[in-house]
Structures are given as C-alpha cells and as structure tokens.
Design an enzyme around this catalytic site. Sequence first.
Site, PDB file in Angstrom:
ATOM      1  CG  ASP A   8      -1.892  -0.996   1.246  1.00  0.00           C
ATOM      2  OD1 ASP A   8      -3.226  -0.831   1.187  1.00  0.00           O
ATOM      3  OD2 ASP A   8      -1.337  -2.256   1.392  1.00  0.00           O
ATOM      4  CD  GLU A  39      -6.981   0.759  -0.666  1.00  0.00           C
ATOM      5  OE1 GLU A  39      -8.050   0.465  -1.024  1.00  0.00           O
ATOM      6  OE2 GLU A  39      -6.424   0.129   0.388  1.00  0.00           O
ATOM      7  CG  ASN A  40      -4.231   3.770   1.465  1.00  0.00           C
ATOM      8  OD1 ASN A  40      -4.092   2.496   1.751  1.00  0.00           O
ATOM      9  ND2 ASN A  40      -5.527   4.135   1.710  1.00  0.00           N
ATOM     10  CG  ASN A  68     -10.713  -0.487   2.273  1.00  0.00           C
ATOM     11  OD1 ASN A  68      -9.634  -0.812   2.088  1.00  0.00           O
ATOM     12  ND2 ASN A  68     -10.783   0.963   2.860  1.00  0.00           N
ATOM     13  CG  HIS A  69      -9.319   3.911   0.921  1.00  0.00           C
ATOM     14  ND1 HIS A  69     -10.408   4.624   1.623  1.00  0.00           N
ATOM     15  CD2 HIS A  69      -8.587   3.382   2.108  1.00  0.00           C
ATOM     16  CE1 HIS A  69     -10.334   4.535   2.634  1.00  0.00           C
ATOM     17  NE2 HIS A  69      -9.285   3.886   3.217  1.00  0.00           N
ATOM     18  CG  HIS A 151      -7.015  -4.373   0.190  1.00  0.00           C
ATOM     19  ND1 HIS A 151      -5.818  -3.626   0.105  1.00  0.00           N
ATOM     20  CD2 HIS A 151      -7.913  -3.431   0.630  1.00  0.00           C
ATOM     21  CE1 HIS A 151      -5.902  -2.631   1.005  1.00  0.00           C
ATOM     22  NE2 HIS A 151      -7.163  -2.328   1.065  1.00  0.00           N
ATOM     23  CG  HIS A 176      -6.981  -4.009   4.373  1.00  0.00           C
ATOM     24  ND1 HIS A 176      -7.536  -2.532   4.383  1.00  0.00           N
ATOM     25  CD2 HIS A 176      -7.735  -4.168   5.483  1.00  0.00           C
ATOM     26  CE1 HIS A 176      -8.512  -2.057   4.877  1.00  0.00           C
ATOM     27  NE2 HIS A 176      -8.666  -3.377   5.640  1.00  0.00           N
ATOM     28  CG  HIS A 178      -1.244   0.440   5.965  1.00  0.00           C
ATOM     29  ND1 HIS A 178      -1.172   1.728   5.647  1.00  0.00           N
ATOM     30  CD2 HIS A 178      -2.231  -0.324   4.795  1.00  0.00           C
ATOM     31  CE1 HIS A 178      -2.096   2.133   4.640  1.00  0.00           C
ATOM     32  NE2 HIS A 178      -2.653   0.835   4.311  1.00  0.00           N
TER      33      HIS A 178
END
Length: 281
Positions: A8, A39-40, A68-69, A151, A176, A178
Amino acid sequence: MRVLFIGDIVGPSAVRHVAERLPALRRDHAVDLVIANAENCAPSGSGMTSELVGMLFAAGVDTITGGNHSWDGAEAEAILGHPCVLRPANVPASLPGRGIVHLTVADEPVTVLNLADADALRLADAVDHATPLWSAWEAADRRGTVIVDIHAEHVIHKQIFAHAVDGAAAAVLGTHTHDPTLALRILPGGTALVTEVGMTGPSSGVMGFDPTNFVEGFKQDTPFALPLPLPADSPIELGAVLLDIEANHTQEISRIARMNGSPRGANPAETATHEGVARHF
C-alpha cells in the site's frame, strides 16, 4: 520470472519515493513485472489521482491494485477505466473498474487478480455487498502464472485462502493492514504467502497517517468517527517483496525494505536489504 510487489502506497511523498527508486530496483534486481497497491496514494490518503497514478506507471509500475479505497475521490471512475488499474474483483459488476488483468511477461501469460474480504469492503461506501472469496476465485479467468493481491482485514482469511489455492496460484500477497508480517512462506504446492506485504509510506503515525484524529476519536470511544487524517510527515519506508516464479510456482520470496533515511550519498540499490527468505525445495 521475477516479480516485485509493492505494498500500500500512502500519499504523494510515497509515490515520489517509488518513482525515484523503482528504475534502479528494476535494473539491479532484474525485475520482469512490478505490481503496486496504490489505493491510498492520493494527498488525502484515500483513493488515487490521475497525476500520481501516471507517475507510478512512468516510473515502471506495470499493474496497480486496490481495495476498499479504490472508489474514493473525484477521479476514481476515470482511473479505474485504465486497463492495468485493478479494484477488488468480488464486488458487484455495476461498480466501475475490473478485478483482473492478463499480461504477457517474459513471453509468458500472467494473471493478476485483486480480491478483498468482506470486512475490508465494509469500509467502502460504494460497495453494498461482496462475493465470497472462493466464489470469486472459481469465477476468475486465470491464465498462466497467477498472482493474487488479497486486501483483507484478517490474517486467518488470507492464510485459509492461500492454502485453498495452493498450487493453483504462484503467490497470495496480503495488503490493507499496512504493518508487515515477518513470516514469508512457500506452501507445499508452490504458492508463496505473506499475510501482509506492508505499506510504502510514512514511517510514523498510525498506518502511515497522522495519529491526531485517531487518538482523539479513541478517547471518545469512536476511533473512526473523525475525518481520516492526512498522511504523516516522516521518512518513507518501503514495504515490498520480490518473487522468483517458474511455471506458476514460486521458487523464492524475499522482502525488500529500505527507508528514505539512507546514509548520505548512498546509492538506493546499495541500501536495499533482503530480510527473510523463503525457498521452495
């Protein structure tokens, strides 16, 4: 085939870190394929922007995965229209994006599959339900070497899934949460498993984010009620694994870790370290 998977990526500083160092990593480790969960990467830490995704592709990332993001941010639909930007496959088909991509790498077919467990997807406003992981796996069009970004919130879900697909996937790589897990495994059938690759992002705070809002919410017994804080301002750590794969079986998986705070003047390749190696015999 040698594959580099980057965990991530949190915030623009982490994108710049990857963009600056990835060409040397690709060259020095003879990497054939680079996959990165991004995604982050947006300035807010939620979602992506076209500019930052473009920087990653320009630096040598081949496929971007999400979670999810994936649907956060004003540019989400456009970004998810890119053929090599994935979001979890096990969501309603009506949502933007795709969860699988087929590539040719070193003259071999490769499938990258992005999945997420139900608990991670509950955090996504765009997702009202998730297809079970096993059903999504069975429905996936898998060709050649299969690499899965899972994830997920729970270690047990990642481990069970990996054992269920042992021998049918080259790697099951967890994202997910981290915080990188120590164990690198190659299961009896040749599937590599790491339950959390770890993030590429600020080394301080909570999962790479400024802790202030988390702490204030925690004191009020509502740790996630306040707005998600911005990425922390601290040196960037790299969370990544390197895999050697033959005929859809991983021969070796090792962890590559390096921080922005390398010795002054050090070559990025010289400061890369392999931490923990699993080999298949």
